[in-house]
Design a protein around this motif. Structure first.
Motif, PDB file in Angstrom:
ATOM      1  N   GLU A  54       0.859  -1.184   0.000  1.00  0.00           N
ATOM      2  CA  GLU A  54       0.000   0.000   0.000  1.00  0.00           C
ATOM      3  C   GLU A  54       0.893   1.231   0.000  1.00  0.00           C
ATOM      4  O   GLU A  54       1.901   1.265   0.702  1.00  0.00           O
ATOM      5  N   ILE A  55       0.520   2.245  -0.790  1.00  0.00           N
ATOM      6  CA  ILE A  55       1.281   3.489  -0.875  1.00  0.00           C
ATOM      7  C   ILE A  55       0.431   4.608  -0.289  1.00  0.00           C
ATOM      8  O   ILE A  55      -0.733   4.789  -0.673  1.00  0.00           O
ATOM      9  N   TYR A  56       1.019   5.353   0.648  1.00  0.00           N
ATOM     10  CA  TYR A  56       0.360   6.483   1.299  1.00  0.00           C
ATOM     11  C   TYR A  56       1.095   7.766   0.944  1.00  0.00           C
ATOM     12  O   TYR A  56       2.330   7.791   0.917  1.00  0.00           O
ATOM     13  N   ASP A  57       0.330   8.847   0.679  1.00  0.00           N
ATOM     14  CA  ASP A  57       0.967  10.123   0.365  1.00  0.00           C
ATOM     15  C   ASP A  57       1.469  10.802   1.645  1.00  0.00           C
ATOM     16  O   ASP A  57       1.359  10.245   2.737  1.00  0.00           O
ATOM     17  N   ASP A  58       2.010  12.009   1.494  1.00  0.00           N
ATOM     18  CA  ASP A  58       2.611  12.713   2.629  1.00  0.00           C
ATOM     19  C   ASP A  58       1.596  13.152   3.680  1.00  0.00           C
ATOM     20  O   ASP A  58       1.972  13.551   4.781  1.00  0.00           O
ATOM     21  N   THR A  59       0.283  13.051   3.390  1.00  0.00           N
ATOM     22  CA  THR A  59      -0.737  13.372   4.385  1.00  0.00           C
ATOM     23  C   THR A  59      -1.282  12.111   5.055  1.00  0.00           C
ATOM     24  O   THR A  59      -2.174  12.191   5.895  1.00  0.00           O
ATOM     25  N   GLY A  60      -0.776  10.947   4.652  1.00  0.00           N
ATOM     26  CA  GLY A  60      -1.220   9.693   5.238  1.00  0.00           C
ATOM     27  C   GLY A  60      -2.407   9.062   4.526  1.00  0.00           C
ATOM     28  O   GLY A  60      -2.956   8.072   4.979  1.00  0.00           O
ATOM     29  N   LYS A  61      -2.790   9.617   3.380  1.00  0.00           N
ATOM     30  CA  LYS A  61      -3.922   9.102   2.610  1.00  0.00           C
ATOM     31  C   LYS A  61      -3.462   7.946   1.718  1.00  0.00           C
ATOM     32  O   LYS A  61      -2.465   8.060   1.009  1.00  0.00           O
ATOM     33  N   LEU A  62      -4.216   6.842   1.756  1.00  0.00           N
ATOM     34  CA  LEU A  62      -3.929   5.703   0.882  1.00  0.00           C
ATOM     35  C   LEU A  62      -4.214   6.108  -0.559  1.00  0.00           C
ATOM     36  O   LEU A  62      -5.319   6.538  -0.889  1.00  0.00           O
ATOM     37  N   VAL A  63      -3.213   5.995  -1.438  1.00  0.00           N
ATOM     38  CA  VAL A  63      -3.388   6.424  -2.825  1.00  0.00           C
ATOM     39  C   VAL A  63      -3.267   5.278  -3.830  1.00  0.00           C
ATOM     40  O   VAL A  63      -3.728   5.405  -4.961  1.00  0.00           O
ATOM     41  N   GLU A  64      -2.640   4.174  -3.429  1.00  0.00           N
ATOM     42  CA  GLU A  64      -2.406   3.094  -4.372  1.00  0.00           C
ATOM     43  C   GLU A  64      -2.186   1.778  -3.649  1.00  0.00           C
ATOM     44  O   GLU A  64      -1.620   1.759  -2.560  1.00  0.00           O
ATOM     45  N   THR A  65      -2.645   0.684  -4.233  1.00  0.00           N
ATOM     46  CA  THR A  65      -2.365  -0.646  -3.707  1.00  0.00           C
ATOM     47  C   THR A  65      -1.778  -1.492  -4.827  1.00  0.00           C
ATOM     48  O   THR A  65      -1.975  -1.202  -6.011  1.00  0.00           O
ATOM     49  N   HIS A  66      -1.050  -2.524  -4.450  1.00  0.00           N
ATOM     50  CA  HIS A  66      -0.467  -3.434  -5.429  1.00  0.00           C
ATOM     51  C   HIS A  66      -0.423  -4.824  -4.813  1.00  0.00           C
ATOM     52  O   HIS A  66       0.431  -5.112  -3.989  1.00  0.00           O
ATOM     53  N   GLU A  67      -1.405  -5.657  -5.203  1.00  0.00           N
ATOM     54  CA  GLU A  67      -1.403  -7.043  -4.742  1.00  0.00           C
ATOM     55  C   GLU A  67      -0.408  -7.802  -5.600  1.00  0.00           C
ATOM     56  O   GLU A  67      -0.473  -7.771  -6.827  1.00  0.00           O
ATOM     57  N   LYS A  68       0.540  -8.487  -4.941  1.00  0.00           N
ATOM     58  CA  LYS A  68       1.614  -9.163  -5.651  1.00  0.00           C
ATOM     59  C   LYS A  68       1.486 -10.684  -5.625  1.00  0.00           C
ATOM     60  O   LYS A  68       2.023 -11.361  -6.493  1.00  0.00           O
ATOM     61  N   PHE A  69       0.796 -11.220  -4.609  1.00  0.00           N
ATOM     62  CA  PHE A  69       0.653 -12.668  -4.486  1.00  0.00           C
ATOM     63  C   PHE A  69      -0.682 -12.968  -3.838  1.00  0.00           C
ATOM     64  O   PHE A  69      -1.059 -12.263  -2.913  1.00  0.00           O
ATOM     65  N   PRO A  70      -1.461 -13.904  -4.278  1.00  0.00           N
ATOM     66  CA  PRO A  70      -1.111 -15.012  -5.163  1.00  0.00           C
ATOM     67  C   PRO A  70      -1.115 -14.651  -6.646  1.00  0.00           C
ATOM     68  O   PRO A  70      -0.509 -15.352  -7.447  1.00  0.00           O
ATOM     69  N   VAL A  71      -1.779 -13.565  -7.039  1.00  0.00           N
ATOM     70  CA  VAL A  71      -1.764 -13.122  -8.436  1.00  0.00           C
ATOM     71  C   VAL A  71      -1.336 -11.658  -8.455  1.00  0.00           C
ATOM     72  O   VAL A  71      -1.883 -10.845  -7.723  1.00  0.00           O
ATOM     73  N   ASP A  72      -0.357 -11.326  -9.307  1.00  0.00           N
ATOM     74  CA  ASP A  72       0.097  -9.950  -9.417  1.00  0.00           C
ATOM     75  C   ASP A  72      -0.946  -9.157 -10.202  1.00  0.00           C
ATOM     76  O   ASP A  72      -1.134  -9.382 -11.395  1.00  0.00           O
ATOM     77  N   LYS A  73      -1.627  -8.242  -9.513  1.00  0.00           N
ATOM     78  CA  LYS A  73      -2.683  -7.456 -10.129  1.00  0.00           C
ATOM     79  C   LYS A  73      -2.210  -6.076 -10.559  1.00  0.00           C
ATOM     80  O   LYS A  73      -3.004  -5.267 -11.032  1.00  0.00           O
ATOM     81  N   GLY A  74      -0.940  -5.779 -10.369  1.00  0.00           N
ATOM     82  CA  GLY A  74      -0.418  -4.475 -10.738  1.00  0.00           C
ATOM     83  C   GLY A  74      -0.885  -3.393  -9.780  1.00  0.00           C
ATOM     84  O   GLY A  74      -1.621  -3.640  -8.838  1.00  0.00           O
ATOM     85  N   HIS A  75      -0.449  -2.176 -10.037  1.00  0.00           N
ATOM     86  CA  HIS A  75      -0.809  -1.035  -9.187  1.00  0.00           C
ATOM     87  C   HIS A  75      -2.241  -0.608  -9.468  1.00  0.00           C
ATOM     88  O   HIS A  75      -2.657  -0.501 -10.606  1.00  0.00           O
TER      89      HIS A  75
END
Length: 78
Positions: A54-75
């Motif tokens: 999970e990627i959070y910006d400088d304010t702590g807001k979740l901006v992006e997820t990337h599931e890598k396993f069991p299937v890589d779904k990309g960003h």
């Protein structure tokens, strides 16, 4: 496959899950105030069930997820 001791050392933080599994967490701060948070869910035998970022910006807001396993779904933008 990692052992429980290896996962504890690498991630440093975890929550116990029902059935004996765990959800490990590792926070990696970025240079510009952003945060990458890695999660690894394992079953009671310490076999990886799910791994994602999970990627959070400088304010702590979740901006992006990337599931890598069991299937890589990309960003995925949130």
């Amino acid at each position: 496959m990692s052992t429980r001791a290896q996962n504890e050392k690498k991630f440093g933080q975890w929550d116990e899950l029902p059935g004996g599994g765990r959800r490990y967490r590792l926070d990696v701060p970025g240079k510009l105030g952003w945060l990458a948070r890695y999660f690894k869910e394992v079953d009671a035998g310490e076999t990886t069930v799910r791994f994602w970022q999970e990627i959070y910006d400088d304010t702590g807001k979740l901006v992006e997820t990337h599931e890598k396993f069991p299937v890589d779904k990309g960003h995925q933008k949130v």
